[in-house]
Design a protein around this motif. Structure first.
Motif, PDB file in Angstrom:
ATOM      1  N   VAL A  80      33.503  42.161  42.158  1.00 32.57           N
ATOM      2  CA  VAL A  80      34.757  41.402  42.202  1.00 32.57           C
ATOM      3  C   VAL A  80      35.716  42.059  43.192  1.00 32.57           C
ATOM      4  CG1 VAL A  80      36.768  40.664  40.863  1.00 32.57           C
ATOM      5  CG2 VAL A  80      34.476  40.509  39.863  1.00 32.57           C
TER       6      VAL A  80
ATOM      7  N   ASN B 206      31.929  40.890  34.266  1.00 32.16           N
ATOM      8  CA  ASN B 206      32.783  42.076  34.382  1.00 32.16           C
ATOM      9  C   ASN B 206      32.203  43.075  35.384  1.00 32.16           C
ATOM     10  OD1 ASN B 206      35.109  43.604  33.819  1.00 32.16           O
ATOM     11  ND2 ASN B 206      34.064  44.763  32.228  1.00 32.16           N
TER      12      ASN B 206
ATOM     13  N   ILE C 219      32.576  37.839  37.988  1.00 31.32           N
ATOM     14  CA  ILE C 219      33.794  37.937  37.169  1.00 31.32           C
ATOM     15  C   ILE C 219      33.436  37.840  35.696  1.00 31.32           C
ATOM     16  CG2 ILE C 219      35.933  36.737  36.554  1.00 31.32           C
ATOM     17  CD1 ILE C 219      36.134  35.955  39.586  1.00 31.32           C
TER      18      ILE C 219
ATOM     19  N   TRP D 276      43.982  44.531  37.424  1.00 32.18           N
ATOM     20  CA  TRP D 276      43.779  45.148  38.732  1.00 32.18           C
ATOM     21  C   TRP D 276      44.698  46.352  38.881  1.00 32.18           C
ATOM     22  CZ3 TRP D 276      40.953  43.293  43.147  1.00 32.18           C
ATOM     23  CH2 TRP D 276      40.140  42.184  42.853  1.00 32.18           C
TER      24      TRP D 276
ATOM     25  N   VAL E 148      33.090  44.676  38.073  1.00 33.57           N
ATOM     26  CA  VAL E 148      34.333  44.933  38.799  1.00 33.57           C
ATOM     27  C   VAL E 148      34.089  45.423  40.227  1.00 33.57           C
ATOM     28  CG1 VAL E 148      35.755  45.219  36.750  1.00 33.57           C
ATOM     29  CG2 VAL E 148      34.605  47.207  37.740  1.00 33.57           C
TER      30      VAL E 148
ATOM     31  N   SER F  54      37.080  33.360  35.830  1.00 31.27           N
ATOM     32  CA  SER F  54      36.340  33.684  34.599  1.00 31.27           C
ATOM     33  C   SER F  54      36.162  32.484  33.678  1.00 31.27           C
ATOM     34  CB  SER F  54      37.044  34.813  33.842  1.00 31.27           C
ATOM     35  OG  SER F  54      38.245  34.352  33.246  1.00 31.27           O
TER      36      SER F  54
ATOM     37  N   SER G 108      42.317  39.154  33.715  1.00 26.79           N
ATOM     38  CA  SER G 108      41.793  40.210  34.580  1.00 26.79           C
ATOM     39  C   SER G 108      42.883  41.245  34.814  1.00 26.79           C
ATOM     40  CB  SER G 108      41.266  39.664  35.902  1.00 26.79           C
ATOM     41  OG  SER G 108      42.331  39.267  36.722  1.00 26.79           O
TER      42      SER G 108
ATOM     43  N   SER H  22      40.887  36.092  39.827  1.00 27.85           N
ATOM     44  CA  SER H  22      39.739  36.487  38.993  1.00 27.85           C
ATOM     45  C   SER H  22      39.907  35.995  37.564  1.00 27.85           C
ATOM     46  CB  SER H  22      39.517  38.000  39.057  1.00 27.85           C
ATOM     47  OG  SER H  22      40.703  38.711  38.831  1.00 27.85           O
ATOM     48  N   ALA H  23      41.142  35.851  37.079  1.00 31.53           N
ATOM     49  CA  ALA H  23      41.342  35.302  35.735  1.00 31.53           C
ATOM     50  C   ALA H  23      40.864  33.848  35.678  1.00 31.53           C
ATOM     51  CB  ALA H  23      42.806  35.408  35.323  1.00 31.53           C
TER      52      ALA H  23
ATOM     53  N   ALA I 142      39.608  45.824  41.118  1.00 33.02           N
ATOM     54  CA  ALA I 142      39.537  45.232  39.789  1.00 33.02           C
ATOM     55  C   ALA I 142      39.216  46.330  38.778  1.00 33.02           C
ATOM     56  CB  ALA I 142      38.459  44.149  39.753  1.00 33.02           C
TER      57      ALA I 142
ATOM     58  N   GLU J  18      39.167  45.313  35.137  1.00 33.92           N
ATOM     59  CA  GLU J  18      38.491  44.617  34.045  1.00 33.92           C
ATOM     60  C   GLU J  18      38.600  43.119  34.249  1.00 33.92           C
ATOM     61  OE1 GLU J  18      38.674  44.266  29.174  1.00 33.92           O
ATOM     62  OE2 GLU J  18      40.416  45.044  30.241  1.00 33.92           O
ATOM     63  N   CYS J  19      37.529  42.422  33.934  1.00 33.71           N
ATOM     64  CA  CYS J  19      37.519  40.964  33.926  1.00 33.71           C
ATOM     65  C   CYS J  19      36.983  40.522  32.569  1.00 33.71           C
ATOM     66  CB  CYS J  19      36.627  40.407  35.034  1.00 33.71           C
ATOM     67  SG  CYS J  19      37.164  40.833  36.692  1.00 33.71           S
TER      68      CYS J  19
END
Length: 146
Positions: A22, A17, A14, A44, A19, A79, A42, A75-76, A34, A36-37
């Motif tokens: 993830v 990034n 994560i 999706w 993806v 991170s 994040s 995922s947020a 996903a 972007e992280c």
């Protein structure tokens, strides 16, 4: 406590990034991916077209919107977790603002605040045109392996 090595690897993906990794570990549903992280955020996307995801009225079932929001928030929070930390959902509230039609849905999860023991997150789900479909707030319990 359980072995945290898999979670540590996921949180690293994560933060990096990655993806693809993830998505592989968190999606759980075909087509959910996903985008972007970034630290505390994040994004999706899910092209919802499978008949099992659609109710008899031709709209996306609300529970599946919850899955999308949960992936974004998971995922947020991942991170911003440190090594040896994990977080689990303690409370989750979703407000449906508009019916979701089949097609591309997008979610953004965001960490509002993370403390040593509690984190607060939010998510928004939008359709391909950018119309806001649902808002989510969630409280997460933060734990340390030690």
């Amino acid at each position: 406590m359980a072995d945290l090595a898999p979670l540590t690897a996921l949180n690293r993906a994560i933060r990096d990034n990655d993806v693809a990794e993830v998505t592989r570990q968190l999606s759980g549903e075909p087509g959910l991916r996903a985008i972007e992280c970034a630290p505390g955020v994040s994004r999706w996307e899910w092209d919802v077209t499978e008949s099992r995801l659609i109710n008899p009225f031709g709209l996306v079932r609300g529970g599946y919107l919850s899955i999308l929001a949960d992936a974004a928030m998971s995922s947020a929070i991942g991170s911003v977790l440190g090594d040896g930390e994990l977080a689990t959902t303690a409370e989750f509230k979703i407000s449906f603002l508009r019916a979701a039609k089949p097609g591309v849905l997008r979610a953004e999860g965001r960490v509002v605040q993370k403390g040593r023991r509690v984190a607060f997150l939010e998510a928004q789900i939008r359709d391909a045109r950018g119309e806001l479909l649902a808002t989510v707030t969630s409280t997460w319990t933060v734990m340390r392996a030690d």
